[in-house]
Design a protein around this motif. Structure first.
Motif, short mmCIF file in Angstrom:
data_model
loop_
_atom_site.label_atom_id
_atom_site.label_comp_id
_atom_site.label_asym_id
_atom_site.label_seq_id
_atom_site.Cartn_x
_atom_site.Cartn_y
_atom_site.Cartn_z
N ILE A 139 -47.45 -14.12 125.98
CA ILE A 139 -47.25 -13.86 124.54
C ILE A 139 -47.69 -12.43 124.25
O ILE A 139 -48.79 -12.00 124.59
CB ILE A 139 -48.07 -14.85 123.69
N ASN A 140 -46.80 -11.65 123.64
CA ASN A 140 -47.09 -10.25 123.32
C ASN A 140 -48.37 -10.16 122.49
O ASN A 140 -48.60 -10.96 121.58
CB ASN A 140 -45.90 -9.65 122.56
N LEU A 141 -49.20 -9.16 122.81
CA LEU A 141 -50.50 -9.03 122.13
C LEU A 141 -50.34 -8.77 120.64
O LEU A 141 -51.26 -9.06 119.86
CB LEU A 141 -51.31 -7.91 122.78
N LYS A 142 -49.21 -8.21 120.23
CA LYS A 142 -48.99 -7.94 118.81
C LYS A 142 -48.27 -9.11 118.11
O LYS A 142 -47.91 -9.00 116.95
CB LYS A 142 -48.18 -6.66 118.64
N SER A 143 -48.04 -10.19 118.84
CA SER A 143 -47.34 -11.36 118.29
C SER A 143 -48.26 -12.58 118.35
O SER A 143 -49.16 -12.65 119.19
CB SER A 143 -46.06 -11.67 119.08
N THR A 144 -48.01 -13.50 117.47
CA THR A 144 -48.78 -14.75 117.48
C THR A 144 -48.03 -15.86 118.21
O THR A 144 -48.60 -16.92 118.48
CB THR A 144 -49.04 -15.22 116.04
N GLU A 145 -46.78 -15.59 118.54
CA GLU A 145 -46.00 -16.62 119.20
C GLU A 145 -44.87 -15.99 120.01
O GLU A 145 -44.49 -14.84 119.79
CB GLU A 145 -45.41 -17.60 118.18
N THR A 146 -44.39 -16.77 120.98
CA THR A 146 -43.20 -16.41 121.76
C THR A 146 -42.11 -17.43 121.46
O THR A 146 -42.38 -18.64 121.44
CB THR A 146 -43.52 -16.43 123.27
N ARG A 147 -40.89 -16.95 121.23
CA ARG A 147 -39.74 -17.83 121.00
C ARG A 147 -38.65 -17.48 122.00
O ARG A 147 -38.36 -16.30 122.22
CB ARG A 147 -39.20 -17.70 119.58
N VAL A 148 -38.07 -18.50 122.61
CA VAL A 148 -36.92 -18.31 123.49
C VAL A 148 -35.86 -19.35 123.14
O VAL A 148 -36.19 -20.49 122.79
CB VAL A 148 -37.31 -18.44 124.99
N SER A 149 -34.60 -18.94 123.22
CA SER A 149 -33.48 -19.83 122.94
C SER A 149 -32.39 -19.51 123.96
O SER A 149 -32.01 -18.35 124.12
CB SER A 149 -32.97 -19.61 121.51
N PHE A 150 -31.91 -20.55 124.66
CA PHE A 150 -30.98 -20.32 125.76
C PHE A 150 -29.83 -21.32 125.63
O PHE A 150 -30.03 -22.53 125.65
CB PHE A 150 -31.71 -20.50 127.09
N LEU A 151 -28.59 -20.79 125.51
CA LEU A 151 -27.37 -21.59 125.49
C LEU A 151 -26.67 -21.40 126.82
O LEU A 151 -26.43 -20.26 127.25
CB LEU A 151 -26.46 -21.16 124.33
N PHE A 152 -26.35 -22.52 127.50
CA PHE A 152 -25.73 -22.40 128.82
C PHE A 152 -24.72 -23.52 129.02
O PHE A 152 -24.74 -24.54 128.34
CB PHE A 152 -26.79 -22.43 129.93
N GLU A 153 -23.81 -23.26 130.00
CA GLU A 153 -22.84 -24.26 130.43
C GLU A 153 -23.19 -24.69 131.84
O GLU A 153 -23.74 -23.92 132.62
CB GLU A 153 -21.42 -23.67 130.45
N ILE A 154 -22.86 -25.94 132.17
CA ILE A 154 -23.08 -26.40 133.53
C ILE A 154 -22.02 -27.43 133.87
O ILE A 154 -21.60 -28.22 133.02
CB ILE A 154 -24.50 -26.98 133.70
N VAL A 155 -21.56 -27.39 135.12
CA VAL A 155 -20.58 -28.36 135.62
C VAL A 155 -21.32 -29.34 136.50
O VAL A 155 -21.95 -28.95 137.49
CB VAL A 155 -19.46 -27.67 136.41
N CYS A 156 -21.26 -30.61 136.14
CA CYS A 156 -21.92 -31.66 136.91
C CYS A 156 -20.92 -32.78 137.14
O CYS A 156 -20.38 -33.35 136.19
CB CYS A 156 -23.15 -32.18 136.17
N ARG A 157 -20.64 -33.05 138.41
CA ARG A 157 -19.68 -34.09 138.79
C ARG A 157 -18.34 -33.91 138.08
O ARG A 157 -17.75 -34.85 137.54
CB ARG A 157 -20.27 -35.48 138.51
#
Length: 684
Positions: free
Chosen positions: A67-85
């Motif tokens: 977590i960045n020292l100048k921030s109180t929180e970390t946010r991540v958001s990840f959109l992905f595709e996947i092929v399964c069977r």
């Protein structure tokens, strides 16, 4: 798997939210992540890994450290595709890491299905549940995922020129073969100890079982056969006694039932005879009541007629009396007028004025005034007689009317009707009960006759019960003898079963001893094979042969068919442009070495991912280009131009400007300043 969109904020050198549009960035199959050393290029990969697994392995960091020292929180958001069977789906994972006052980190996570293109549908909203679901979706643990998507090119260049022992160790480390080798050795050791215990146990069991021969089994079988025949005879005898007792008991029960039914029939016949008498009595009483009612009605009618006749005569007499009275009243009025006139005329003289008409009196008017008194008395007597007659008529009329009213209101007929109704109801109830009992009587008579037909002549319940008891006693005696025979047979059978089990157990023990001895010999040979790192070396070399074939095919495509790669304890390049000459990898140029290393890296990465059923569609090459000159960069880029036609999307992470100039689609990570965090810019 294909990344589509990544957003991060408060992570390492990043403060404000930065977005990477991978869907646009990777459209051409090749893209770059540029930036100076320390700008945060690798943090882009860290954000992707943090989104999927909730942690960044291999960095020696706690969650609070990234977590960045100048921030109180970390946010991540990840959109992905996947092929399964064979099915392609989209998922969105969003995580938030907030620093607490005690230094710990609170994490929130939401995993959503975004396949349909509308608003994402939340699947999990708890970090642990999201981690478990993502592991199912991606199909790789975090360590394997990192090895599959981030290819350290320099490591595979060293791998080409390593000595065989170091190379085997490297493969063992990459594929965790040492761990499996140690686990296998431990399993073999435990199995060996278990087999030795089984051998000792089987040897002891054989000693305790003792000797059992086929002759012993045959003698017991003969004894059981004899007991079985005796038991069959005794069972037949017991069955005969039981059948006789059952027959006699049934006859005794029928006889008792016959006597009971006969008594019930006699009682029922007496009852419906009494009901018949009651019906007759009710009929007679109803007839008498109806006769009384008829006589009463006749008498009342006759009396009423007489009264009506008397009343009619009375009306006539009253009318005559009233007529006589009227005449007497008129006569009295006339006499009163005459008497008044006589009184007036008594003092008149001839020529005096008349007090009535005013004219002159013409002499005496009533010369017979003396007779008025006598006539008036006769009239008064007639009036008294008429009034008395009228009063008598009225009194008698009132009496007649009262008598007629009494006849009309006479309750005797109603009482008789009530009595007739009660008797009629009683007779109807008695008739219904009589008919019901007659029906029951017929049914009971039929049952009695049927029971009588099934009984022997002169049967008595007591005699039949005594005979049944004697048969039951015979059955019990036979049963006891049968039980003794059955016990003797059971003991013999138990002894035979025990000896058969012992005989079979000896055969099984001998069979098991042979199998366990063979297994013990096999385990000892396996333990010899597992001593040291022999098995790990064998498996590692098989892995090398496997991914070398895949690397050779890719190398052939990258070099336009010039090079193939083989492994026979050392890596050898087949130069097809030189008649198939075999060349050691140490003779390759820098660019050729890079192509061979890249082919190996991609083959090993695909091999690592092949354990699951998910298709990995992108790879990152992180650095490894710092020592390449411009000519080699041309070779590298030509290689990547060929790769972009494969199913893979390649991302190059480098600070080399001349390399990034060759890549049309890229982002640039700008170093953080004193006042703001790192930035991601398109192009650059």
């Amino acid at each position: 798997m294909k990344p589509l969109r990544l957003a991060l904020s408060g992570l390492n050198s990043f403060i404000e939210e930065q977005v990477v549009d991978f869907e646009t960035l990777s459209a051409g199959g090749l893209f770059g992540i540029a930036g100076k050393t320390g700008s945060g290029k690798t943090t882009v990969l860290d954000a992707m890994i943090l989104s999927l697994y909730g942690k960044i392995p291999g960095r020696g960091q706690r969650n609070a450290d990234f977590i960045n020292l100048k921030s109180t929180e970390t946010r991540v958001s990840f959109l992905f595709e996947i092929v399964c069977r064979g099915e392609r789906k989209r998922y969105l994972i969003e995580r938030r890491f907030a620093r607490r006052k005690n230094g710990d980190v609170k994490q929130d996570a939401t995993l959503s299905d975004a396949t349909d293109g509308g608003a994402p549908t939340a699947l999990e909203q708890d970090p642990r549940a999201a981690d478990a679901r993502l592991l199912e979706i991606v199909g790789l643990k975090v360590e394997d995922f990192c090895q599959c998507i981030v290819l350290q090119q320099g490591e595979f260049a060293r791998f080409l020129n390593q000595n065989p022992t170091d190379r085997i160790n490297a493969i063992g480390r990459i594929f965790s073969l040492d761990e499996y080798g140690e686990k296998l050795s431990e399993r073999v050791r435990k199995r060996s100890a278990a087999v030795e215990l089984d051998l000792a146990r089987l040897t002891g069991e054989k000693a305790r079982t003792g000797a059992v021969t086929a002759e012993t089994l045959a003698a017991l079988e003969k004894e059981i056969e004899g007991a079985g025949r005796a038991l069959e005879l005794k069972s037949a005898e017991r069955a005969a006694f039981a059948a006789q007792a059952e027959t006699l008991k049934a006859q005794a029960d029928k006889c008792a039932e016959y006597l009971k039914k006969s008594a019930e029939l006699a009682d029922l016949r007496g009852k419906y005879k009494r009901f018949g008498d009651d019906i007759k009595e009710c009929g007679e009483k109803i007839g008498a009541a109806e006769a009384r009612k008829a006589a009463l009605s006749k008498r009342n009618m006759e009396r009423n007629a007489a009264l009506m006749a008397e009343q009619t005569a009375l009306f006539a007499a009253q009318a005559r009396a009233e007529l006589a009275r009227g005449r007497a009243a008129e006569e009295r009025e006339r006499l009163n007028r005459e008497n008044m006139a006589a009184a007036l005329a008594a003092d008149l003289r001839a020529g005096d004025p008349c007090p009535v008409c005013g004219g002159p009196a013409r002499g005496p008017v009533f010369s017979a005034a003396g007779t008025i008194g006598a006539d008036m008395e006769a009239v008064r007597r007639a009036l008294r007689e008429a009034d008395s007659a009228i009063a008598d008529c009225k009194k008698r009329d009132a009496s007649i009317r009262g008598e007629v009213a009494a006849l009309i209101n006479d309750a005797s007929a109603a009482l008789i009707d009530a009595e007739i109704a009660r008797l009629t109801e009683r007779r109807a109830a008695a008739s219904a009960e009589y008919e019901h009992m007659r029906g029951e009587g017929k049914q009971l008579a039929a049952q009695t006759e049927a029971l009588k037909a099934d009984l022997p002549e002169g049967a008595e319940p007591a005699a039949l019960k005594a005979a049944a008891a004697a048969a039951a006693a015979g059955e019990r005696a036979a049963y006891n003898e049968e039980g003794a025979l059955r016990d003797r047979k059971a003991r013999s059978e138990a002894a035979l079963d025990e000896r058969r089990r012992a005989f079979a157990a000896l055969r099984e023990i001998d069979k098991a001893l042979r199998a366990k001895t063979a297994e013990s010999d096999l385990i000892k040979r396996l333990q010899s094979a597992l001593m040291g790192r022999a098995l790990m070396g064998y498996v590692a070399e098989e892995q090398i042969y496997d991914f070398t074939d895949a690397a050779s095919q890719r190398l052939s495509r990258l070099t336009g068919g010039r090079f193939n790669l083989e492994y026979d304890g050392e890596f050898v390049v087949i130069d097809n442009m030189s008649g198939g000459r075999r060349r050691g990898v140490s003779t390759l140029s820098g660019g050729e070495t890079f192509l061979v290393s890249l082919s190996l890296a991609l083959a090993i990465s695909e091999n690592l991912a092949a354990g699951g059923d998910r298709l990995m569609e992108f790879f990152f090459l992180d650095e490894g280009f710092g020592t390449l000159d411009n000519d080699l960069i041309e070779t590298v880029m030509d290689s990547f131009e060929r790769l972009r036609h494969d199913r893979l999307t390649i991302g190059l992470i480098s600070h080399r400007a001349e390399l990034m100039q060759r890549i049309a689609s890229k982002i640039t990570v700008v170093n953080a300043s004193e006042f703001e965090g790192s930035k991601i810019e398109n192009g650059g």
